[in-house]
Design a protein around this motif. Structure first.
Motif, PDB file in Angstrom:
ATOM      1  N   CYS A  15      66.914  -5.229   8.877  1.00 29.03           N
ATOM      2  CA  CYS A  15      67.714  -4.044   9.166  1.00 29.03           C
ATOM      3  C   CYS A  15      68.010  -3.981  10.659  1.00 29.03           C
ATOM      4  CB  CYS A  15      66.965  -2.787   8.734  1.00 29.03           C
ATOM      5  SG  CYS A  15      67.837  -1.256   9.125  1.00 29.03           S
ATOM      6  N   LEU A  16      69.214  -3.544  11.012  1.00 31.13           N
ATOM      7  CA  LEU A  16      69.589  -3.425  12.415  1.00 31.13           C
ATOM      8  C   LEU A  16      68.812  -2.323  13.126  1.00 31.13           C
ATOM      9  CD1 LEU A  16      73.453  -3.850  12.080  1.00 31.13           C
ATOM     10  CD2 LEU A  16      71.804  -5.537  12.854  1.00 31.13           C
ATOM     11  N   ALA A  17      68.352  -1.318  12.404  1.00 31.34           N
ATOM     12  CA  ALA A  17      67.624  -0.199  12.998  1.00 31.34           C
ATOM     13  C   ALA A  17      66.118  -0.430  13.021  1.00 31.34           C
ATOM     14  CB  ALA A  17      67.941   1.079  12.234  1.00 31.34           C
ATOM     15  N   PHE A  18      65.650  -1.594  12.638  1.00 30.89           N
ATOM     16  CA  PHE A  18      64.218  -1.874  12.556  1.00 30.89           C
ATOM     17  C   PHE A  18      63.445  -1.551  13.833  1.00 30.89           C
ATOM     18  CE2 PHE A  18      60.630  -4.817  13.098  1.00 30.89           C
ATOM     19  CZ  PHE A  18      59.840  -4.429  12.031  1.00 30.89           C
ATOM     20  N   PRO A  19      63.921  -1.950  15.003  1.00 24.57           N
ATOM     21  CA  PRO A  19      63.138  -1.678  16.228  1.00 24.57           C
ATOM     22  C   PRO A  19      62.944  -0.193  16.526  1.00 24.57           C
ATOM     23  CG  PRO A  19      64.829  -3.324  16.661  1.00 24.57           C
ATOM     24  CD  PRO A  19      65.083  -2.772  15.303  1.00 24.57           C
ATOM     25  N   VAL A  20      63.848   0.659  16.091  1.00 22.23           N
ATOM     26  CA  VAL A  20      63.767   2.084  16.421  1.00 22.23           C
ATOM     27  C   VAL A  20      63.452   2.963  15.220  1.00 22.23           C
ATOM     28  CG1 VAL A  20      65.273   1.879  18.424  1.00 22.23           C
ATOM     29  CG2 VAL A  20      66.260   2.362  16.185  1.00 22.23           C
ATOM     30  N   CYS A  21      63.301   2.405  14.061  1.00 20.99           N
ATOM     31  CA  CYS A  21      63.075   3.196  12.850  1.00 20.99           C
ATOM     32  C   CYS A  21      61.659   3.770  12.841  1.00 20.99           C
ATOM     33  CB  CYS A  21      63.278   2.343  11.606  1.00 20.99           C
ATOM     34  SG  CYS A  21      63.034   3.257  10.071  1.00 20.99           S
ATOM     35  N   PRO A  22      61.535   5.109  12.815  1.00 19.55           N
ATOM     36  CA  PRO A  22      60.201   5.716  12.804  1.00 19.55           C
ATOM     37  C   PRO A  22      59.574   5.746  11.414  1.00 19.55           C
ATOM     38  CG  PRO A  22      61.854   7.428  12.871  1.00 19.55           C
ATOM     39  CD  PRO A  22      62.581   6.107  12.943  1.00 19.55           C
ATOM     40  N   LEU A  23      60.348   5.468  10.384  1.00 14.34           N
ATOM     41  CA  LEU A  23      59.855   5.582   9.015  1.00 14.34           C
ATOM     42  C   LEU A  23      59.715   4.255   8.293  1.00 14.34           C
ATOM     43  CD1 LEU A  23      61.946   8.682   7.956  1.00 14.34           C
ATOM     44  CD2 LEU A  23      59.549   8.632   8.579  1.00 14.34           C
ATOM     45  N   LYS A  24      59.761   3.151   9.017  1.00 15.68           N
ATOM     46  CA  LYS A  24      59.707   1.838   8.364  1.00 15.68           C
ATOM     47  C   LYS A  24      58.427   1.629   7.561  1.00 15.68           C
ATOM     48  CE  LYS A  24      58.712  -0.038  12.840  1.00 15.68           C
ATOM     49  NZ  LYS A  24      59.536  -0.409  13.943  1.00 15.68           N
ATOM     50  N   GLY A  25      57.344   2.228   7.957  1.00 12.85           N
ATOM     51  CA  GLY A  25      56.090   2.113   7.221  1.00 12.85           C
ATOM     52  C   GLY A  25      55.928   3.179   6.159  1.00 12.85           C
ATOM     53  N   VAL A  26      56.787   4.212   6.201  1.00 14.12           N
ATOM     54  CA  VAL A  26      56.681   5.319   5.250  1.00 14.12           C
ATOM     55  C   VAL A  26      57.612   5.120   4.063  1.00 14.12           C
ATOM     56  CG1 VAL A  26      56.925   7.812   4.979  1.00 14.12           C
ATOM     57  CG2 VAL A  26      56.029   6.893   7.103  1.00 14.12           C
ATOM     58  N   ILE A  27      58.914   4.923   4.337  1.00  6.92           N
ATOM     59  CA  ILE A  27      59.868   4.765   3.236  1.00  6.92           C
ATOM     60  C   ILE A  27      60.360   3.329   3.095  1.00  6.92           C
ATOM     61  CG2 ILE A  27      60.636   7.153   3.404  1.00  6.92           C
ATOM     62  CD1 ILE A  27      63.216   6.107   4.718  1.00  6.92           C
ATOM     63  N   GLY A  28      59.994   2.479   4.045  1.00  5.33           N
ATOM     64  CA  GLY A  28      60.408   1.076   3.990  1.00  5.33           C
ATOM     65  C   GLY A  28      59.309   0.184   3.458  1.00  5.33           C
ATOM     66  N   ASP A  29      59.508  -1.121   3.587  1.00  8.76           N
ATOM     67  CA  ASP A  29      58.529  -2.076   3.062  1.00  8.76           C
ATOM     68  C   ASP A  29      57.726  -2.744   4.174  1.00  8.76           C
ATOM     69  OD1 ASP A  29      60.445  -3.717   4.199  1.00  8.76           O
ATOM     70  OD2 ASP A  29      60.729  -4.961   2.434  1.00  8.76           O
ATOM     71  N   PHE A  30      57.802  -2.221   5.392  1.00  6.98           N
ATOM     72  CA  PHE A  30      57.123  -2.840   6.531  1.00  6.98           C
ATOM     73  C   PHE A  30      55.624  -2.615   6.450  1.00  6.98           C
ATOM     74  CE2 PHE A  30      55.479  -2.568  10.908  1.00  6.98           C
ATOM     75  CZ  PHE A  30      55.740  -3.860  11.311  1.00  6.98           C
ATOM     76  N   ARG A  31      54.870  -3.695   6.604  1.00  5.31           N
ATOM     77  CA  ARG A  31      53.403  -3.638   6.672  1.00  5.31           C
ATOM     78  C   ARG A  31      52.978  -4.439   7.887  1.00  5.31           C
ATOM     79  NH1 ARG A  31      54.378  -0.326   3.470  1.00  5.31           N
ATOM     80  NH2 ARG A  31      53.766  -0.217   1.308  1.00  5.31           N
ATOM     81  N   GLU A  32      52.035  -3.917   8.639  1.00  3.99           N
ATOM     82  CA  GLU A  32      51.551  -4.650   9.801  1.00  3.99           C
ATOM     83  C   GLU A  32      50.747  -5.842   9.332  1.00  3.99           C
ATOM     84  OE1 GLU A  32      49.721  -2.374  12.825  1.00  3.99           O
ATOM     85  OE2 GLU A  32      51.153  -0.740  12.621  1.00  3.99           O
ATOM     86  N   ALA A  33      50.655  -6.848  10.164  1.00  2.00           N
ATOM     87  CA  ALA A  33      49.975  -8.095   9.806  1.00  2.00           C
ATOM     88  C   ALA A  33      48.524  -7.851   9.420  1.00  2.00           C
ATOM     89  CB  ALA A  33      50.055  -9.084  10.961  1.00  2.00           C
ATOM     90  N   GLU A  34      47.826  -6.975  10.119  1.00  2.00           N
ATOM     91  CA  GLU A  34      46.419  -6.711   9.816  1.00  2.00           C
ATOM     92  C   GLU A  34      46.263  -6.107   8.424  1.00  2.00           C
ATOM     93  OE1 GLU A  34      44.563  -4.371  12.786  1.00  2.00           O
ATOM     94  OE2 GLU A  34      45.130  -5.711  14.404  1.00  2.00           O
TER      95      GLU A  34
END
Length: 50
Positions: A15-34
């Motif tokens: 996504c183009l908004a990935f760097p600034v998206c505050p909800l990527k971990g809430v409504i998106g599929d982003f998970r931190e490596a740990e």
């Protein structure tokens, strides 16, 4: 649960908004490596129950 239509289509990281998206971990599929490694390790270390 993924609710973001972009995350459903191509994933958060593309996504183009990935760097600034505050909800990527809430409504998106982003998970931190740990978090991802911890879940994988937990699945591998579970004893087989029969």
């Amino acid at each position: 649960m993924t609710l973001c239509p972009i995350a459903l289509a191509v994933g958060c990281r593309k996504c183009l908004a990935f760097p600034v998206c505050p909800l990527k971990g809430v409504i998106g599929d982003f998970r931190e490596a740990e978090q991802a490694e911890t879940k994988q390790q937990a699945n591998q270390t579970k004893p087989d129950e029969k």
